[in-house]
Scaffold this active site. Structure first.
Site, short mmCIF file in Angstrom:
data_model
loop_
_atom_site.label_atom_id
_atom_site.label_comp_id
_atom_site.label_asym_id
_atom_site.label_seq_id
_atom_site.Cartn_x
_atom_site.Cartn_y
_atom_site.Cartn_z
N SER A 1 20.18 14.69 -16.34
CA SER A 1 18.85 14.80 -17.08
C SER A 1 17.91 14.99 -16.16
O SER A 1 16.55 15.23 -16.47
CB SER A 1 18.59 13.37 -17.62
OG SER A 1 18.60 12.25 -16.80
N ARG A 2 18.04 14.78 -14.78
CA ARG A 2 16.90 15.17 -13.90
C ARG A 2 17.65 15.47 -12.42
O ARG A 2 18.64 15.66 -12.36
CB ARG A 2 15.93 13.95 -13.64
CG ARG A 2 16.82 12.67 -13.02
CD ARG A 2 15.82 11.50 -13.30
NE ARG A 2 16.59 10.18 -12.88
CZ ARG A 2 16.69 9.64 -11.59
NH1 ARG A 2 16.30 10.47 -10.45
NH2 ARG A 2 17.28 8.63 -11.44
N ASP B 1 27.28 5.16 -19.97
CA ASP B 1 27.42 4.54 -18.61
C ASP B 1 28.65 4.92 -17.76
O ASP B 1 29.93 4.62 -18.45
CB ASP B 1 27.26 3.19 -18.57
CG ASP B 1 27.10 2.17 -17.12
OD1 ASP B 1 27.51 2.77 -16.32
OD2 ASP B 1 27.20 1.21 -17.30
N ASN C 1 28.22 13.92 -11.08
CA ASN C 1 26.68 14.15 -10.26
C ASN C 1 25.99 12.77 -10.37
O ASN C 1 25.43 12.32 -9.41
CB ASN C 1 26.04 15.18 -10.97
CG ASN C 1 24.39 15.05 -10.34
OD1 ASN C 1 24.05 15.50 -9.15
ND2 ASN C 1 23.45 14.59 -11.14
N SER D 1 27.89 13.25 -0.32
CA SER D 1 26.64 13.41 0.36
C SER D 1 26.94 13.35 1.73
O SER D 1 28.17 12.89 2.38
CB SER D 1 25.73 12.23 -0.05
OG SER D 1 24.70 12.02 1.06
N TYR E 1 25.83 2.96 -0.49
CA TYR E 1 26.10 4.40 -0.57
C TYR E 1 27.01 5.17 0.16
O TYR E 1 27.71 6.10 -0.44
CB TYR E 1 24.40 4.84 -0.66
CG TYR E 1 24.13 6.30 -1.16
CD1 TYR E 1 24.15 6.70 -2.47
CD2 TYR E 1 24.14 7.21 -0.19
CE1 TYR E 1 23.87 7.88 -2.92
CE2 TYR E 1 24.01 8.77 -0.65
CZ TYR E 1 23.81 8.91 -2.12
OH TYR E 1 23.49 10.30 -2.40
N ALA F 1 29.57 4.10 1.66
CA ALA F 1 31.00 3.90 1.32
C ALA F 1 31.39 4.48 0.19
O ALA F 1 32.52 5.04 -0.08
CB ALA F 1 31.04 2.44 1.17
N ILE G 1 17.42 17.21 -0.16
CA ILE G 1 17.24 18.37 -1.27
C ILE G 1 15.80 17.85 -1.56
O ILE G 1 15.31 16.83 -1.75
CB ILE G 1 18.29 18.11 -2.27
CG1 ILE G 1 19.63 18.15 -1.70
CG2 ILE G 1 18.12 19.18 -3.27
CD1 ILE G 1 20.15 19.35 -1.10
#
Length: 240
Positions: free
Chosen positions: A14-15, A56, A83, A135, A148, A150, A181
């Site tokens: 959505s974004r 979810d 994503n 990432s 994050y 992990a 980004i």
């Protein structure tokens, strides 16, 4: 129209990066379905012909129900882009169990849930492309992002294992590891913080979401048919 007649799912579409990926696939002729958790600009996506569903990714039953509905409607799922992700940053000594669980459940379990749910229809067609957005934090770590980092490191390991399991069925599984980004999040950073980040990037600029989309589309195309199990950094040379 490189992706004409392809059915593509983009989670967290959505974004930000996910939105760019979804819109880019649509421009190239794909039938695109995005998921979102909390909110979406429905009118915008309706105008583009992109279907949007609240889901979810950490809820396996919700994910299975959605993928079954997509297969029922379109007869197949060709491409999955995992994503969806969240951050709950903080030093480990102060991090709550809840903040750890939320990030792991969304960023890692969510990828597992969707891969598990699309595997059977992809195997039935003997065709599929799965691209997981990880990432550089999952490669090099980042202070204040133990949860994050992990979760994103876990996505890399998951990518390699699933790539080996599905290779014989003509299903390619790869990961993309963005660095910094240009998104709504980086727009909120102060000039000093941005400059500190830029100083650490050899190319001295942030990537655009469109550049990430182009890499995802390449890995989702038949041009990448001999690439699987890889994690490709798109980070301006930050990790080398």
């Amino acid at each position: 129209m490189e992706f004409k007649d392809k059915v593509v799912i983009v989670t967290g579409g959505s974004r930000g990066i996910g939105k760019s990926i979804a819109e880019s696939f649509k421009q190239d002729g794909a039938e695109v379905i995005i998921t979102y958790k909390n909110s979406v600009n429905g009118e915008h996506f309706d105008s583009l012909g992109i279907k949007h569903f609240q889901c979810d990714v950490a809820d396996i039953k919700a994910v299975q129900s959605l993928t079954e509905e997509i297969v029922k409607q379109f007869g197949k799922i060709d491409i999955l882009v995992n994503n969806a992700g969240v951050t709950k940053d903080g030093l480990l000594m102060r991090m709550s169990e809840e903040d750890w669980d939320i990030v792991i459940d969304t960023n890692l379990k969510g990828v597992f849930n969707f891969i598990k749910s699309v595997t059977r229809p992809m195997m039935g067609k003997r065709y599929g492309k799965i691209v997981n957005i990880t990432s550089i934090s999952g490669i090099m770590g980042n202070p204040g992002q133990a949860n994050y980092s992990a979760s994103k490191a876990g996505v890399i390991g998951l990518t390699k294992s699933v790539a080996k399991e599905l290779a014989s069925r003509n299903i390619n599984v790869n990961a993309v590891a963005p660095g910094f980004i240009e998104t709504e999040m980086t727009d909120k950073l102060s000039d000093d913080v941005k400059q500190n980040y830029l100083n650490s990037i050899p190319l001295k600029r942030f990537a655009s979401a469109d550049e990430v989309s182009a890499l995802v589309k390449f890995l989702s195309s038949d041009k990448s048919s001999y690439i699987t199990g890889q994690t490709i950094c798109i980070d301006g040379g930050l990790v080398m």
